[in-house]
Design a protein around this motif. Structure first.
Motif, PDB file in Angstrom:
ATOM      1  N   LYS A   1      -5.751   4.326  -9.629  1.00  0.00           N
ATOM      2  CA  LYS A   1      -5.212   2.984  -9.352  1.00  0.00           C
ATOM      3  C   LYS A   1      -4.130   2.589 -10.345  1.00  0.00           C
ATOM      4  CE  LYS A   1      -8.106   2.632  -5.975  1.00  0.00           C
ATOM      5  NZ  LYS A   1      -7.651   2.952  -4.610  1.00  0.00           N
TER       6      LYS A   1
ATOM      7  N   LEU B   1     -13.926   1.954  -8.049  1.00  0.00           N
ATOM      8  CA  LEU B   1     -12.498   1.813  -8.338  1.00  0.00           C
ATOM      9  C   LEU B   1     -12.117   2.825  -9.422  1.00  0.00           C
ATOM     10  CD1 LEU B   1     -10.617  -1.574  -8.657  1.00  0.00           C
ATOM     11  CD2 LEU B   1     -10.018   0.376 -10.066  1.00  0.00           C
TER      12      LEU B   1
ATOM     13  N   ARG C   1     -20.206  -1.515  -7.288  1.00  0.00           N
ATOM     14  CA  ARG C   1     -18.916  -1.710  -6.620  1.00  0.00           C
ATOM     15  C   ARG C   1     -17.760  -1.416  -7.573  1.00  0.00           C
ATOM     16  NH1 ARG C   1     -19.549  -4.815  -1.797  1.00  0.00           N
ATOM     17  NH2 ARG C   1     -21.704  -5.480  -1.511  1.00  0.00           N
TER      18      ARG C   1
ATOM     19  N   TYR D   1       0.825  -1.204   0.000  1.00  0.00           N
ATOM     20  CA  TYR D   1       0.000   0.000   0.000  1.00  0.00           C
ATOM     21  C   TYR D   1       0.863   1.259   0.000  1.00  0.00           C
ATOM     22  CZ  TYR D   1      -3.887  -3.107   1.350  1.00  0.00           C
ATOM     23  OH  TYR D   1      -4.831  -4.094   1.382  1.00  0.00           O
TER      24      TYR D   1
ATOM     25  N   ALA E   1     -13.826  -3.529  -2.493  1.00  0.00           N
ATOM     26  CA  ALA E   1     -12.960  -2.560  -3.164  1.00  0.00           C
ATOM     27  C   ALA E   1     -13.224  -2.464  -4.655  1.00  0.00           C
ATOM     28  CB  ALA E   1     -11.493  -2.927  -2.924  1.00  0.00           C
TER      29      ALA E   1
ATOM     30  N   CYS F   1     -16.927  -8.007  -3.506  1.00  0.00           N
ATOM     31  CA  CYS F   1     -15.647  -7.397  -3.162  1.00  0.00           C
ATOM     32  C   CYS F   1     -15.855  -5.939  -2.768  1.00  0.00           C
ATOM     33  CB  CYS F   1     -14.688  -7.482  -4.352  1.00  0.00           C
ATOM     34  SG  CYS F   1     -13.172  -6.528  -4.148  1.00  0.00           S
TER      35      CYS F   1
ATOM     36  N   GLY G   1      -6.183  -1.642  -4.663  1.00  0.00           N
ATOM     37  CA  GLY G   1      -7.134  -1.394  -3.585  1.00  0.00           C
ATOM     38  C   GLY G   1      -7.672  -2.601  -2.853  1.00  0.00           C
ATOM     39  N   CYS G   2      -7.267  -3.829  -3.222  1.00  0.00           N
ATOM     40  CA  CYS G   2      -7.749  -5.036  -2.544  1.00  0.00           C
ATOM     41  C   CYS G   2      -7.451  -4.957  -1.050  1.00  0.00           C
ATOM     42  CB  CYS G   2      -7.085  -6.265  -3.151  1.00  0.00           C
ATOM     43  SG  CYS G   2      -7.322  -7.800  -2.233  1.00  0.00           S
ATOM     44  N   LEU G   3      -8.411  -5.378  -0.231  1.00  0.00           N
ATOM     45  CA  LEU G   3      -8.281  -5.337   1.228  1.00  0.00           C
ATOM     46  C   LEU G   3      -8.010  -6.701   1.846  1.00  0.00           C
ATOM     47  CD1 LEU G   3     -11.408  -3.095   1.969  1.00  0.00           C
ATOM     48  CD2 LEU G   3      -9.047  -2.355   1.637  1.00  0.00           C
TER      49      LEU G   3
END
Length: 522
Positions: free
Chosen positions: A443, A438, A434, A94, A425, A423, A411-413
């Motif tokens: 990104k 993004l 959703r 991150y 993110a 998802c 951005g994956c958590l």
């Protein structure tokens, strides 16, 4: 139980009578009536014994069970013991994606005396870090359009598994950083092509994007798409780390118009990827098909991807290469610890060779058969940091690919809901609401920054080891603690074959597998 039910219903009746006196009583009575109804349902239902024994209170158990992953991740686990990726690694990705210097104060939190701890050997005479990151020339003697591969690239993730915005952000990031983006086996979508990034087009058992109506390989369509300037390499997927040896099913409800176009399948119909390829059934037929793919692709680098299983079977492929005089330009080794999509738990946990052993097996087999200098090896499986890159180069790889780390960059958590279409993110979902969250422009810059900083980190590590060229990394430079008082290098822990030794006099540890391997049977 009947008596308890009558008591509950009696209490509900009393509440209704009280509310008849003043409407203001409904503010309190409404929720109580709802709870009363829920309690009555808990007592009557037969599915959950906990709810029948503990009406209302039993729901707390299901609530805590639902919240457990988030509570564990954010409040319980330490920086270095989370799975599949610990907080330390996620934070590093991150920070690099955001352009923040990833530095830590006060020393390591790792126990450097625990069994299995690994470290790289620094030099008393470091060298300068090169101004430009190293690249790897991919292309054997039969390749007419070689490609310069970065040390870290985007690993295979299909459109459908990932959202349109996630695919586009990854591809634009690859274009900004001049590294490669593997399409995954889900076909060449418009989102792969819009970003301008270099593509490795992966073909799996479903032949998506070059598929006949019966599910076979369509050579003309493959040739037309492989000729696109964005496609720099083509790859034949034999298996993947998370679920080697099984196919996949894409439910018809998920096959929207975009996915149907990318995969050459009917919209709204369930799509099945078989566990095996139709175009070959022996090692000899496999290498012949690789040669055909390269010819159809106009001489572009053509390779294989697999999660290693039987050493004998891979040696059979090597014998087929020798017999036919045909070699792939690259082989991507996928470790069993890899995998971005959903897979049966038993497969994810117990089937396939981990990346370290798989990588060393492939490197040794190619070296022992005299083929190593014609084939580049890529490594895929939990690669996220500069240290990961250098370790895999030491173990025999020429370059690396990352999937989940690239997902973190967009951005994956690590919510681990990739297979639920929820998802949070917008990365692994097809839910338009959703996906909209993004932001592609932001990104894609994060993907670029992450890759650049991680390759720079790998270059700094190699410079600290006194190494200017990745090819100079040797197994004795990576060490592992095997017990509290013993440290051994990879040169001691693993067997490393000499060039051509399998053709001359196979060592005892390889002799049985080499003798059993045959180019005409797996």
């Amino acid at each position: 139980m009947l008596l308890l039910l009558l008591v509950v219903l009696g209490a509900a009746g009393a509440l209704v009578l009280v509310c008849a006196v003043s409407p203001w009583w409904w503010c309190a009575a409404g929720p109580l009536l709802a709870l009363t109804g829920l309690g009555a349902w808990d007592l009557a239902q037969r599915r959950h014994a906990v709810l029948r024994n503990y009406p209302l209170l039993g729901h707390l158990r299901f609530l805590l069970e639902a919240l457990r992953p988030e509570l564990q991740q954010y409040f319980v686990e330490r920086n270095f013991d989370g799975r599949p990726y610990d907080r330390e690694v996620r934070s590093l990705v991150y920070e690099r994606a955001k352009g923040i210097e990833a530095e830590e104060p006060f020393g390591t939190e790792r126990d450097v005396y625990v069994d299995g701890y690994e470290y790289l050997e620094p030099s008393m005479r470091p060298v300068d870090v090169p101004d430009e990151p190293p690249v790897v020339r991919v292309g054997g003697p039969d390749c007419t359009q070689p490609y310069d591969m970065a040390l870290l690239n985007v690993s295979a993730m299909s459109f459908g598994a990932l959202s349109s915005n996630a695919i586009l952000a990854l591809n634009r990031g690859a274009a900004l950083g001049r590294f490669a983006h593997d399409t995954g086996e889900g076909g060449l979508s418009e989102h792969h092509l819009r970003g301008g990034g270099d593509l490795i087009w992966e073909i799996g058992t479903g032949y998506f994007g070059c598929r006949t109506p019966e599910g076979g390989f369509e050579a003309r369509e493959f040739a037309d798409k492989a000729a696109l300037p964005e496609v720099k390499c083509v790859s034949l997927k034999l298996s993947q780390g998370a679920k080697p040896g099984i196919g996949g099913v894409l439910p018809g409800a998920k096959v929207n118009a975009e996915i149907a176009r990318a995969r050459d399948v009917p919209e709204g119909e369930t799509v099945i990827s078989p566990p095996y390829h139709q175009v070959f059934s022996t090692p000899r037929e496999l290498v012949r098909f690789v040669a055909r793919m390269r010819e159809l692709a106009g001489g572009k680098p053509t390779g294989l991807k697999l999660c290693v299983g039987s050493r004998r079977q891979f040696l059979a492929v090597c014998k087929a290469m020798l017999a036919e005089g045909v070699t792939p330009d690259f082989i991507v080794v996928d470790g069993s610890e890899g995998g971005t999509g959903a897979a049966p738990l038993e497969f994810a946990d117990n089937i396939g060779t981990p990346l370290t052993e798989g990588l060393i097996t492939v490197h040794n087999a190619l070296l022992g058969t005299g083929l190593r200098d014609r084939i580049r090896i890529g490594a895929s499986g939990k690669v996220a940091t500069g240290t990961d890159i250098v370790k895999r180069l030491v173990q025999g790889a020429d370059y690396t690919n990352a999937a989940r780390a690239m997902m973190f960059a967009v951005g994956c958590l690590q919510a681990q809901r990739c297979h639920t279409n929820t998802c949070p993110a917008g990365v692994a979902t097809q839910d338009p609401r959703r996906v909209r969250a993004l932001d592609v422009a932001d990104k894609s810059e994060r993907v670029h920054r992450y890759q650049r900083a991680t390759v720079r980190s790998a270059s700094r590590i190699m410079a600290a080891m006194g190494v200017r060229d990745p090819g100079d990394l040797t197994p004795h430079r990576l060490l592992r603690r095997t017990d509290p008082t013993t440290v051994r290098s990879y040169a001691e822990l693993y067997e490393w074959l000499a060039p051509g030794v399998l053709l001359a006099e196979p060592p005892a540890s390889w002799a049985a597998d080499w003798a059993a391997a045959h180019p005409d049977t797996f």
